[in-house]
Design a protein around this motif. Structure first.
Motif, PDB file in Angstrom:
ATOM      1  N   PHE A  55      59.293  99.279 -39.789  1.00  0.00           N
ATOM      2  CA  PHE A  55      58.691  98.997 -38.471  1.00  0.00           C
ATOM      3  C   PHE A  55      57.587  99.997 -38.136  1.00  0.00           C
ATOM      4  CE2 PHE A  55      58.803  99.953 -33.862  1.00  0.00           C
ATOM      5  CZ  PHE A  55      58.333  98.741 -33.404  1.00  0.00           C
ATOM      6  N   PHE A  56      57.916 101.285 -38.299  1.00  0.00           N
ATOM      7  CA  PHE A  56      56.958 102.289 -37.871  1.00  0.00           C
ATOM      8  C   PHE A  56      55.822 102.491 -38.863  1.00  0.00           C
ATOM      9  CE2 PHE A  56      58.184 104.042 -33.914  1.00  0.00           C
ATOM     10  CZ  PHE A  56      59.537 103.777 -33.789  1.00  0.00           C
ATOM     11  N   GLU A  57      55.929 101.878 -40.076  1.00  0.00           N
ATOM     12  CA  GLU A  57      54.828 101.998 -41.018  1.00  0.00           C
ATOM     13  C   GLU A  57      53.591 101.270 -40.530  1.00  0.00           C
ATOM     14  OE1 GLU A  57      56.183 100.668 -44.763  1.00  0.00           O
ATOM     15  OE2 GLU A  57      57.710 102.235 -44.979  1.00  0.00           O
ATOM     16  N   THR A  58      53.794 100.260 -39.668  1.00  0.00           N
ATOM     17  CA  THR A  58      52.660  99.456 -39.186  1.00  0.00           C
ATOM     18  C   THR A  58      52.234  99.817 -37.780  1.00  0.00           C
ATOM     19  OG1 THR A  58      54.179  97.772 -38.368  1.00  0.00           O
ATOM     20  CG2 THR A  58      53.374  97.517 -40.602  1.00  0.00           C
ATOM     21  N   LEU A  59      52.833 100.882 -37.188  1.00  0.00           N
ATOM     22  CA  LEU A  59      52.515 101.205 -35.794  1.00  0.00           C
ATOM     23  C   LEU A  59      51.050 101.591 -35.621  1.00  0.00           C
ATOM     24  CD1 LEU A  59      55.650 103.224 -34.597  1.00  0.00           C
ATOM     25  CD2 LEU A  59      54.933 100.924 -33.949  1.00  0.00           C
ATOM     26  N   ASN A 437      50.956 100.206 -24.941  1.00  0.00           N
ATOM     27  CA  ASN A 437      52.297 100.693 -25.229  1.00  0.00           C
ATOM     28  C   ASN A 437      53.196 100.629 -23.999  1.00  0.00           C
ATOM     29  OD1 ASN A 437      52.246 101.897 -28.109  1.00  0.00           O
ATOM     30  ND2 ASN A 437      50.396 102.727 -27.174  1.00  0.00           N
ATOM     31  N   ILE A 438      54.493 100.662 -24.246  1.00  0.00           N
ATOM     32  CA  ILE A 438      55.505 100.766 -23.198  1.00  0.00           C
ATOM     33  C   ILE A 438      56.027 102.192 -23.212  1.00  0.00           C
ATOM     34  CG2 ILE A 438      57.747  99.958 -22.381  1.00  0.00           C
ATOM     35  CD1 ILE A 438      57.147  97.304 -23.844  1.00  0.00           C
ATOM     36  N   PHE A 439      55.989 102.859 -22.062  1.00  0.00           N
ATOM     37  CA  PHE A 439      56.452 104.232 -21.922  1.00  0.00           C
ATOM     38  C   PHE A 439      57.796 104.239 -21.212  1.00  0.00           C
ATOM     39  CE2 PHE A 439      52.113 104.897 -22.905  1.00  0.00           C
ATOM     40  CZ  PHE A 439      51.920 106.226 -23.251  1.00  0.00           C
ATOM     41  N   ILE A 440      58.741 105.016 -21.746  1.00  0.00           N
ATOM     42  CA  ILE A 440      60.049 105.191 -21.110  1.00  0.00           C
ATOM     43  C   ILE A 440      60.307 106.690 -20.995  1.00  0.00           C
ATOM     44  CG2 ILE A 440      62.510 104.670 -21.200  1.00  0.00           C
ATOM     45  CD1 ILE A 440      61.911 102.295 -22.939  1.00  0.00           C
ATOM     46  N   TRP A 441      60.469 107.166 -19.752  1.00  0.00           N
ATOM     47  CA  TRP A 441      60.715 108.580 -19.486  1.00  0.00           C
ATOM     48  C   TRP A 441      62.147 108.799 -19.003  1.00  0.00           C
ATOM     49  CZ3 TRP A 441      56.289 106.118 -17.645  1.00  0.00           C
ATOM     50  CH2 TRP A 441      55.057 106.580 -18.102  1.00  0.00           C
ATOM     51  N   ASP A 442      62.687 109.958 -19.302  1.00  0.00           N
ATOM     52  CA  ASP A 442      63.938 110.406 -18.696  1.00  0.00           C
ATOM     53  C   ASP A 442      63.647 110.766 -17.242  1.00  0.00           C
ATOM     54  OD1 ASP A 442      66.065 112.147 -17.785  1.00  0.00           O
ATOM     55  OD2 ASP A 442      66.715 112.294 -19.858  1.00  0.00           O
ATOM     56  N   LYS A 443      64.376 110.166 -16.318  1.00  0.00           N
ATOM     57  CA  LYS A 443      64.067 110.376 -14.902  1.00  0.00           C
ATOM     58  C   LYS A 443      64.243 111.832 -14.483  1.00  0.00           C
ATOM     59  CE  LYS A 443      66.920 109.316 -11.614  1.00  0.00           C
ATOM     60  NZ  LYS A 443      67.800 108.583 -10.683  1.00  0.00           N
ATOM     61  N   GLN A 444      65.262 112.507 -15.009  1.00  0.00           N
ATOM     62  CA  GLN A 444      65.566 113.854 -14.560  1.00  0.00           C
ATOM     63  C   GLN A 444      64.675 114.904 -15.216  1.00  0.00           C
ATOM     64  OE1 GLN A 444      67.478 114.548 -12.043  1.00  0.00           O
ATOM     65  NE2 GLN A 444      68.112 112.408 -11.808  1.00  0.00           N
ATOM     66  N   MET A 452      56.620 102.519 -27.455  1.00  0.00           N
ATOM     67  CA  MET A 452      56.581 101.394 -28.394  1.00  0.00           C
ATOM     68  C   MET A 452      55.439 100.450 -28.046  1.00  0.00           C
ATOM     69  SD  MET A 452      60.147  99.704 -27.109  1.00  0.00           S
ATOM     70  CE  MET A 452      60.461  99.325 -25.365  1.00  0.00           C
ATOM     71  N   PRO A 453      54.774  99.889 -29.053  1.00  0.00           N
ATOM     72  CA  PRO A 453      53.687  98.931 -28.817  1.00  0.00           C
ATOM     73  C   PRO A 453      54.227  97.688 -28.129  1.00  0.00           C
ATOM     74  CG  PRO A 453      53.671  99.722 -31.082  1.00  0.00           C
ATOM     75  CD  PRO A 453      54.951 100.168 -30.484  1.00  0.00           C
ATOM     76  N   GLY A 454      53.584  97.295 -27.016  1.00  0.00           N
ATOM     77  CA  GLY A 454      54.122  96.199 -26.230  1.00  0.00           C
ATOM     78  C   GLY A 454      53.215  95.016 -26.027  1.00  0.00           C
ATOM     79  N   ASP A 455      51.926  95.099 -26.416  1.00  0.00           N
ATOM     80  CA  ASP A 455      51.018  93.986 -26.156  1.00  0.00           C
ATOM     81  C   ASP A 455      49.911  93.993 -27.201  1.00  0.00           C
ATOM     82  OD1 ASP A 455      50.443  91.946 -23.728  1.00  0.00           O
ATOM     83  OD2 ASP A 455      48.537  92.659 -24.530  1.00  0.00           O
ATOM     84  N   VAL A 459      47.240  95.547 -23.061  1.00  0.00           N
ATOM     85  CA  VAL A 459      47.739  96.049 -21.785  1.00  0.00           C
ATOM     86  C   VAL A 459      49.089  95.422 -21.479  1.00  0.00           C
ATOM     87  CG1 VAL A 459      47.297  96.293 -19.319  1.00  0.00           C
ATOM     88  CG2 VAL A 459      45.394  96.365 -20.910  1.00  0.00           C
ATOM     89  N   VAL A 460      50.050  96.251 -21.047  1.00  0.00           N
ATOM     90  CA  VAL A 460      51.348  95.788 -20.560  1.00  0.00           C
ATOM     91  C   VAL A 460      51.374  95.961 -19.047  1.00  0.00           C
ATOM     92  CG1 VAL A 460      53.843  96.102 -20.668  1.00  0.00           C
ATOM     93  CG2 VAL A 460      52.472  96.407 -22.726  1.00  0.00           C
ATOM     94  N   ASN A 461      51.630  94.880 -18.322  1.00  0.00           N
ATOM     95  CA  ASN A 461      51.591  94.921 -16.858  1.00  0.00           C
ATOM     96  C   ASN A 461      52.955  94.780 -16.195  1.00  0.00           C
ATOM     97  OD1 ASN A 461      48.728  95.100 -16.716  1.00  0.00           O
ATOM     98  ND2 ASN A 461      48.560  92.902 -17.038  1.00  0.00           N
TER      99      ASN A 461
END
Length: 586
Positions: A55-59, A437-444, A452-455, A459-461
């Motif tokens: 998967f990550f070879e094509t990122l 890309n889609i960003f996911i952060w730890d809230k604390q 991860m690539p999302g679109d 653009v991911v909206n």
């Protein structure tokens, strides 16, 4: 003879050293592999055989395909060559950012340090053990939070989110996603004016119908019971679609009309018949589907008595009297419906408003907020600022209090993006980005958990979390709805997932920070590559719709009336110019 003996002894020693080093390296690799294997959970073991290792070879190649081409890139060969060198770089390098030394140019060293500070922030330690919780579940013990909630909020499953499949059926950008209460269905709205109800677990389209709107559908939501779907649009209408128990469309009707674009709606947690809507006219409407007319409960104005266009509205999940708004100024505002004036014009009802200190009185940068939402318990609210960062505030802090957390690394410039919490207890903050890309952060900790690539188009909206399962639905400039599930292999022999993910984070975040500084220090270009792409796509779709309409009337496709088409565009567009998308330039 002495020389040969010395040479033989030296080569023997060197050979022994090399063999010892190789065996040491092999031993370390084996030990590392065994340690990684010992940390695998039961869920990891179940999905290893079904997951793809490449998967990550094509990122890198995929993210480069989503790069937004500017006009300057089209006319300057030097810019193209520099861009290609940057795109073809496989390894992270402190010197791979822009090295321009002109006035207003960004400092490479500063950008690099900012990048490292964002990427290398810590992640919260796991609060629950899977095997221990599974044993307690099998023994019949009651757990609070429940077993499913503990697993949905675990860092392990968030890190393993991967694209499972796509739902294809729309012919335009998908601007809206919403799960029903049970999580078995998704309602999506698009630029093609249609709303589709999906049975997402079976990858099946249950129902597709025309919304009745005259322009882009910006939001669609299930009301309790799944037989009513509300929607709002660029044409300013808020509409209600009624479905039969067999899944067919019965009728659609208009609930309310804004004087400009109707951007967002919100449902009340304890009142299944009321819908709140907000739009470009600065008006908040409350619509009871049992009544004939909507109530105008708020007209948002600033200190200069000018209307403030509202881009989002969201009701608190724990207190339906509270709702928050965000729009074309720098404040996240929280209101109480019980204290709003009847005509909706007074200042009453505002509980508090928040703004980061660095954006309150900034003459160099005009800040506004594209989206703001409450957390699951209503104690926190986040706001995503245009071409800035995401800020979190405590709703019980007094006005003027500083932000609690700040989430960095993404870009929110090209489109009107949403932001959301993820997890049963809002453990994470999620957002799309101009980089696709889609960003996911730890809230604390504010640490970047997943990127991860999302679109494919850049653009991911929209990001919508499943109410009970570790499933994420997203959409953007693509015509599909994407479903993400914890299927990614994160450990195993020969798998360098963590290193590859960190390198990808470093490259992406550095590019985003660099592009932001470059754009701020340069004069705005009203005809950049993104806008040209938007205009080209609009013209193509408008032509296709005219041909389809002509064919439906039994007319020849080549025959058209210029005057009639101009009148139609004026009626549908109003004061907002050509019919575009929610993803128009900010």
């Amino acid at each position: 003879d002495d020389k040969d003996q010395v040479d033989g002894e030296g080569s023997s020693v060197d050979k022994d050293q090399v063999n010892g080093a190789e065996s040491s390296v092999d031993k370390d690799r084996v030990d590392g592999t065994e340690a990684a294997a010992s940390n695998l959970s039961a869920v990891d073991l179940e999905s290893i055989s079904n997951s793809s290792d490449d998967f990550f070879e094509t990122l890198t190649s995929r993210v480069e395909a989503r790069r937004i081409v500017r006009v300057a890139d089209l006319v300057s060969s030097d810019s193209n060559s520099n861009a290609e060198e940057e795109e073809n770089s496989d390894d992270y390098d402190d010197n791979n950012s822009s090295s321009t030394e002109e006035d207003g140019a960004t400092n490479d060293a500063d950008i690099t340090e900012q990048t490292k500070a964002v990427v290398f922030k810590g992640i919260s330690k796991p609060k629950h053990n899977f095997l221990h919780d599974l044993t307690r579940l099998q023994m019949g013990h009651r757990m609070v939070p429940s077993f499913s909630q503990r697993q949905c909020g675990s860092v392990d499953l968030v890190r393993r989110l991967k694209l499972a499949y796509k739902l294809s059926g729309h012919e335009g950008c998908v601007n809206s996603l919403h799960f029903n209460q049970s999580g078995s269905k998704i309602a999506s709205g698009s630029d093609d004016l249609n709303i589709i109800v999906w049975e997402w677990e079976k990858n099946r389209k249950m129902l597709q119908f025309n919304s009745g709107h005259k322009a882009n559908v910006f939001q669609s939501k299930f009301m309790p019971g799944d037989l009513l779907i509300t929607s709002c649009s660029r044409d300013g209408q808020v509409r209600l679609a009624e479905l039969s128990v067999t899944g067919e469309l019965r009728s659609t009707k208009k609930l309310g009309q804004h004087k400009g674009i109707a951007y967002k709606m919100s449902l009340l947690s304890d009142c299944p018949y009321v819908v709140l809507s907000a739009g470009k006219d600065g008006q908040v409407m409350s619509m009871d589907i049992r009544e004939q007319k909507p109530d105008k409960i708020l007209l948002l104005k600033n200190e200069k008595d000018k209307k403030i266009p509202i881009y989002s509205i969201h009701s608190s999940p724990r207190n339906s009297n509270w709702f928050c708004t965000s729009g074309r100024d720098q404040f996240v505002r929280i209101f109480d419906r019980r204290f709003l004036s009847r005509d909706g014009r007074g200042p009453g009802g505002q509980v508090v408003r928040y703004c980061p200190e660095n954006l309150k009185d900034n003459d160099k940068f005009k800040a506004y907020i594209t989206c703001a939402v409450f957390s699951e318990d209503g104690r926190e609210v986040i706001g995503s600022y245009n071409d800035e960062d995401i800020y979190l505030f405590n709703t019980y802090d007094p006005e003027g209090s500083p932000h609690i957390h700040r989430y960095q690394g993404h870009r929110n410039s090209a489109t009107v993006k949403g932001v959301n919490f993820y997890g049963p207890n809002s453990e994470y903050v999620i957002s799309g980005s101009d980089c696709g890309n889609i960003f996911i952060w730890d809230k604390q900790t504010e640490g970047l958990v997943k990127l991860m690539p999302g679109d494919d188009n850049g653009v991911v909206n929209v990001l919508e979390a499943h109410p009970t399962l570790p499933v994420l639905a997203t959409s953007g400039l693509d015509d599909e709805v994407k479903l993400w599930m914890p299927l990614q292999v994160t450990a195993g022999p020969g798998h360098c997932w963590q290193r590859e993910q960190k390198e990808y984070m470093l490259k992406t975040v550095q590019r985003n920070l660099n592009d932001r500084e470059t754009q701020r220090n340069s004069e705005p270009d009203p005809l950049d590559g993104q806008m040209l792409w938007v205009l080209w796509r609009h013209i193509r779709r408008a032509e296709r719709r005219r041909r389809e309409a002509a064919a439906a009337r039994g007319e020849e496709e080549a025959v058209s009336d210029a005057d009639t088409s101009e009148e139609e565009e004026e009626e549908s567009d109003g004061e907002d110019g050509p019919r575009g998308r929610m993803c128009a330039q900010s």
